[in-house]
Design a protein around this motif. Structure first.
Motif, PDB file in Angstrom:
ATOM      1  N   UNK A   1      72.917 -50.796 -38.469  1.00 57.58           N
ATOM      2  CA  UNK A   1      72.153 -50.371 -37.436  1.00 57.58           C
ATOM      3  C   UNK A   1      70.801 -49.909 -37.727  1.00 57.58           C
ATOM      4  N   UNK A   2      70.296 -50.194 -38.849  1.00 58.86           N
ATOM      5  CA  UNK A   2      68.912 -49.863 -39.303  1.00 58.86           C
ATOM      6  C   UNK A   2      68.086 -51.016 -39.926  1.00 58.86           C
TER       7      UNK A   2
ATOM      8  N   UNK B   1      68.830 -48.733 -51.236  1.00 57.95           N
ATOM      9  CA  UNK B   1      68.564 -47.303 -50.969  1.00 57.95           C
ATOM     10  C   UNK B   1      67.215 -47.206 -49.917  1.00 57.95           C
ATOM     11  N   UNK B   2      66.641 -48.140 -49.469  1.00 62.50           N
ATOM     12  CA  UNK B   2      65.536 -48.028 -48.531  1.00 62.50           C
ATOM     13  C   UNK B   2      65.790 -48.273 -47.444  1.00 62.50           C
ATOM     14  N   UNK B   3      67.023 -48.733 -47.109  1.00 59.78           N
ATOM     15  CA  UNK B   3      67.532 -48.942 -45.515  1.00 59.78           C
ATOM     16  C   UNK B   3      67.326 -47.574 -44.826  1.00 59.78           C
ATOM     17  N   UNK B   4      67.663 -46.557 -45.515  1.00 64.34           N
ATOM     18  CA  UNK B   4      67.525 -45.118 -44.785  1.00 64.34           C
ATOM     19  C   UNK B   4      66.414 -44.297 -45.322  1.00 64.34           C
ATOM     20  N   UNK B   5      65.590 -44.755 -46.000  1.00 63.78           N
ATOM     21  CA  UNK B   5      64.699 -43.981 -46.759  1.00 63.78           C
ATOM     22  C   UNK B   5      63.921 -42.881 -45.731  1.00 63.78           C
ATOM     23  N   UNK B   6      63.562 -43.302 -44.593  1.00 63.03           N
ATOM     24  CA  UNK B   6      62.838 -42.541 -43.825  1.00 63.03           C
ATOM     25  C   UNK B   6      63.485 -41.293 -43.379  1.00 63.03           C
ATOM     26  N   UNK B   7      65.095 -41.319 -43.412  1.00 62.95           N
ATOM     27  CA  UNK B   7      65.688 -39.824 -43.229  1.00 62.95           C
ATOM     28  C   UNK B   7      65.636 -39.224 -44.734  1.00 62.95           C
ATOM     29  N   UNK B   8      65.513 -39.893 -45.809  1.00 62.13           N
ATOM     30  CA  UNK B   8      65.490 -39.043 -47.116  1.00 62.13           C
ATOM     31  C   UNK B   8      64.103 -38.321 -47.129  1.00 62.13           C
ATOM     32  N   UNK B   9      62.835 -38.744 -46.466  1.00 62.91           N
ATOM     33  CA  UNK B   9      61.774 -37.860 -46.378  1.00 62.91           C
ATOM     34  C   UNK B   9      61.738 -36.798 -45.542  1.00 62.91           C
ATOM     35  N   UNK B  10      62.727 -36.671 -44.768  1.00 64.02           N
ATOM     36  CA  UNK B  10      63.232 -35.534 -44.063  1.00 64.02           C
ATOM     37  C   UNK B  10      63.962 -34.387 -44.919  1.00 64.02           C
ATOM     38  N   UNK B  11      64.991 -34.994 -45.449  1.00 67.22           N
ATOM     39  CA  UNK B  11      65.815 -34.243 -46.272  1.00 67.22           C
ATOM     40  C   UNK B  11      66.170 -34.778 -47.638  1.00 67.22           C
TER      41      UNK B  11
ATOM     42  N   UNK C   1      62.194 -37.186 -34.054  1.00 68.17           N
ATOM     43  CA  UNK C   1      60.740 -37.416 -33.850  1.00 68.17           C
ATOM     44  C   UNK C   1      60.335 -38.742 -34.523  1.00 68.17           C
ATOM     45  N   UNK C   2      60.674 -38.736 -35.850  1.00 70.94           N
ATOM     46  CA  UNK C   2      60.454 -39.982 -36.588  1.00 70.94           C
ATOM     47  C   UNK C   2      60.931 -41.380 -35.765  1.00 70.94           C
ATOM     48  N   UNK C   3      62.302 -41.306 -35.359  1.00 73.91           N
ATOM     49  CA  UNK C   3      62.461 -42.521 -34.898  1.00 73.91           C
ATOM     50  C   UNK C   3      61.722 -42.865 -33.625  1.00 73.91           C
ATOM     51  N   UNK C   4      61.352 -41.968 -32.762  1.00 71.71           N
ATOM     52  CA  UNK C   4      60.297 -42.108 -31.686  1.00 71.71           C
ATOM     53  C   UNK C   4      58.754 -42.733 -32.079  1.00 71.71           C
ATOM     54  N   UNK C   5      58.568 -42.281 -33.273  1.00 71.68           N
ATOM     55  CA  UNK C   5      57.262 -42.548 -33.512  1.00 71.68           C
ATOM     56  C   UNK C   5      57.403 -44.084 -34.184  1.00 71.68           C
ATOM     57  N   UNK C   6      58.439 -44.274 -34.956  1.00 69.57           N
ATOM     58  CA  UNK C   6      58.635 -45.742 -35.455  1.00 69.57           C
ATOM     59  C   UNK C   6      58.914 -46.611 -34.367  1.00 69.57           C
ATOM     60  N   UNK C   7      59.618 -46.190 -33.350  1.00 67.31           N
ATOM     61  CA  UNK C   7      59.544 -47.336 -32.184  1.00 67.31           C
ATOM     62  C   UNK C   7      58.453 -47.514 -31.425  1.00 67.31           C
ATOM     63  N   UNK C   8      57.657 -46.493 -31.245  1.00 62.42           N
ATOM     64  CA  UNK C   8      56.240 -46.717 -30.805  1.00 62.42           C
ATOM     65  C   UNK C   8      55.566 -47.678 -31.423  1.00 62.42           C
ATOM     66  N   UNK C   9      55.565 -47.452 -32.771  1.00 64.57           N
ATOM     67  CA  UNK C   9      54.971 -48.247 -33.622  1.00 64.57           C
ATOM     68  C   UNK C   9      55.199 -49.699 -33.786  1.00 64.57           C
ATOM     69  N   UNK C  10      56.862 -49.843 -33.597  1.00 69.17           N
ATOM     70  CA  UNK C  10      57.097 -51.262 -33.562  1.00 69.17           C
ATOM     71  C   UNK C  10      56.848 -52.172 -32.122  1.00 69.17           C
ATOM     72  N   UNK C  11      56.704 -51.183 -31.323  1.00 70.42           N
ATOM     73  CA  UNK C  11      56.326 -51.807 -30.001  1.00 70.42           C
ATOM     74  C   UNK C  11      54.954 -52.190 -30.055  1.00 70.42           C
ATOM     75  N   UNK C  12      54.038 -51.313 -30.531  1.00 67.54           N
ATOM     76  CA  UNK C  12      52.671 -51.636 -30.663  1.00 67.54           C
ATOM     77  C   UNK C  12      52.544 -52.862 -31.192  1.00 67.54           C
ATOM     78  N   UNK C  13      53.258 -53.011 -32.671  1.00 74.92           N
ATOM     79  CA  UNK C  13      52.805 -54.314 -33.376  1.00 74.92           C
ATOM     80  C   UNK C  13      53.490 -55.506 -32.531  1.00 74.92           C
ATOM     81  N   UNK C  14      54.514 -55.331 -31.948  1.00 77.47           N
ATOM     82  CA  UNK C  14      54.783 -56.561 -31.128  1.00 77.47           C
ATOM     83  C   UNK C  14      54.246 -56.733 -30.136  1.00 77.47           C
ATOM     84  N   UNK C  15      53.453 -55.739 -29.273  1.00 76.03           N
ATOM     85  CA  UNK C  15      52.575 -56.198 -28.191  1.00 76.03           C
ATOM     86  C   UNK C  15      51.365 -56.777 -28.993  1.00 76.03           C
TER      87      UNK C  15
END
Length: 179
Positions: free
Chosen positions: A51-52, A26-36, A160-174
């Protein structure tokens, strides 16, 4: 190329995934559940991570696709999302769902019952909804072993959440590379 010189025990260990060893995630898509809260649903992976999911050592590693079961409680939905890199199949195992497909600016609804299937090519927004009173279970197949993270309609809270998560993941990788 397939391995022809392994034992049946090795073959079974590597290429058989049994229901009794699967876990509902149930956690694979939990970021979506935060929206709705209606976006709460579970993924049960068999082949690849989907995919996630970032990792799952309890799956068969495939070269060309993923296969999982999606459990949608009554009233749950999988929001509109777009896979630009892969085709996606929803096959209803139990219950009924409403498949959502956006063509142009219009989101169309297609009712599917048990053993009905919908295939969506890359580039179409798609989603699912359980309008019934009982849980629905679907087999979900994506045409890549690790598809790109799907996008959501422009301006949506999920995008918006997907973009934020992508930026955070890129920053962590860097940051990891700088170590």
């Amino acid at each position: 190329m397939s391995e022809q010189n392994i034992s049946i025990q090795e073959f079974e260990q590597k290429y058989v995934a049994r229901l009794e060893t699967r876990k509902l995630d149930y956690n694979a898509l939990s970021f979506q559940e935060q929206v709705n809260p209606a976006y709460r649903r579970a993924q049960c992976r068999y082949v690849g991570t989907g995919g996630v999911a970032t990792s799952d050592s309890n799956v068969i590693q495939a070269e060309h696709f993923t296969l999982s079961n999606m459990y949608l409680p009554a009233g749950a939905e999988g929001p509109l999302h777009l896979h630009s890199d892969v085709e996606e199949v929803f096959f209803v195992i139990k219950g009924s769902i409403t498949a959502l497909v956006q063509i142009g600016e219009t989101v169309h609804e297609i009712k599917l019952g048990e053993r009905d299937c919908i295939w969506t090519p890359p580039g179409y927004y798609r989603g699912v909804r359980n309008d019934g009173d009982e849980e629905a279970i679907m087999a979900v197949m994506l045409g890549a072993p690790k598809p790109q993270i799907p996008t959501y309609p422009e301006g949506s809270e999920l995008e918006k959440i997907r973009v934020e998560r992508a930026k955070a993941k890129a920053a962590a990788a860097a940051a990891e590379q700088q170590k």
